[in-house]
Scaffold this motif. Structure first.
Motif, PDB file in Angstrom:
ATOM      1  N   LYS A 196       0.830  -1.210   0.000  1.00 47.30           N
ATOM      2  CA  LYS A 196       0.000   0.000   0.000  1.00 47.30           C
ATOM      3  C   LYS A 196       0.864   1.258   0.000  1.00 47.30           C
ATOM      4  CE  LYS A 196      -4.230  -1.811   2.059  1.00 47.30           C
ATOM      5  NZ  LYS A 196      -5.128  -1.775   3.234  1.00 47.30           N
ATOM      6  N   SER A 197       2.000   1.215   0.701  1.00 50.16           N
ATOM      7  CA  SER A 197       2.898   2.384   0.727  1.00 50.16           C
ATOM      8  C   SER A 197       3.501   2.644  -0.646  1.00 50.16           C
ATOM      9  CB  SER A 197       4.008   2.194   1.768  1.00 50.16           C
ATOM     10  OG  SER A 197       4.995   1.292   1.300  1.00 50.16           O
ATOM     11  N   ARG A 198       3.492   1.639  -1.511  1.00 50.02           N
ATOM     12  CA  ARG A 198       4.017   1.771  -2.878  1.00 50.02           C
ATOM     13  C   ARG A 198       2.908   2.080  -3.881  1.00 50.02           C
ATOM     14  NH1 ARG A 198       9.201   0.003  -3.035  1.00 50.02           N
ATOM     15  NH2 ARG A 198       9.912  -1.196  -1.257  1.00 50.02           N
ATOM     16  N   GLY A 199       1.685   2.285  -3.386  1.00 47.49           N
ATOM     17  CA  GLY A 199       0.585   2.680  -4.261  1.00 47.49           C
ATOM     18  C   GLY A 199      -0.362   1.563  -4.661  1.00 47.49           C
ATOM     19  N   MET A 200      -0.174   0.374  -4.110  1.00 44.83           N
ATOM     20  CA  MET A 200      -1.069  -0.739  -4.451  1.00 44.83           C
ATOM     21  C   MET A 200      -2.353  -0.655  -3.637  1.00 44.83           C
ATOM     22  SD  MET A 200       0.238  -2.560  -6.791  1.00 44.83           S
ATOM     23  CE  MET A 200      -1.002  -3.824  -6.699  1.00 44.83           C
ATOM     24  N   LYS A 201      -3.403  -1.214  -4.197  1.00 45.80           N
ATOM     25  CA  LYS A 201      -4.660  -1.356  -3.466  1.00 45.80           C
ATOM     26  C   LYS A 201      -4.831  -2.826  -3.131  1.00 45.80           C
ATOM     27  CE  LYS A 201      -6.578   2.571  -5.652  1.00 45.80           C
ATOM     28  NZ  LYS A 201      -7.523   3.480  -5.618  1.00 45.80           N
TER      29      LYS A 201
END
Length: 153
Positions: A111-116
């Motif tokens: 999530k911190s890398r932009g994943m959902k």
């Protein structure tokens, strides 16, 4: 089977090149090859990540998840770079990890890398038996590459 931290200690240059290719788009991107029940290969894009020295991925309900639970053998190849033809490949065995705390740490990293997350994924950790980096020093379209290979043991 080595985890990422052990692989990195044994082959730091290959691991650094691999990590750079893995995260070249921000989030980890790679193609995961698994084996179907009939032994035929199956190929899937996934978002692996390295958390606490372990190459990991959250896998939702899918054929790839069933493949890995049944037969953990895998090959993971990074996405191609738009600027250079370099390649990175790791192979070994994946294992399902039923640990909610570890799963949460991997989910937080993604999530911190932009994943959902759909919150129905399960955690797999990828043990490494061999790795290969192909460096194309002349840029796109050049041949041959310089291969670097690492094997466990």
């Amino acid at each position: 089977m080595a985890d990422w931290k052990e692989f990195e200690a044994a082959a730091p240059e290959i691991a650094a090149a691999g990590k750079k290719l893995l995260y070249q788009h921000g989030v980890g991107l790679a193609y995961l090859a698994t084996l179907r029940k009939d032994g035929a290969p199956r190929l899937h894009p996934i978002c692996p990540t390295i958390v606490e020295g372990v190459l990991s991925a959250l896998i939702g309900p899918s054929h790839k998840r069933a493949d890995l639970k049944r037969d953990g053998r895998y090959a993971l190849h990074t996405f191609p770079s738009p600027n250079k033809d370099d390649e990175f490949l790791v192979m070994g065995r994946a294992r399902f990890v039923d640990d909610p705390e570890r799963t949460a740490r991997v989910r937080d990293d993604l999530k911190s890398r932009g994943m959902k997350s759909t919150e129905d994924e399960v955690l797999f950790e990828f043990g490494i038996e061999r790795a290969m980096h192909a460096d194309y020093p002349g840029g796109p379209g050049t041949w041959p590459p310089k291969y670097s290979v690492w094997k466990l043991g």
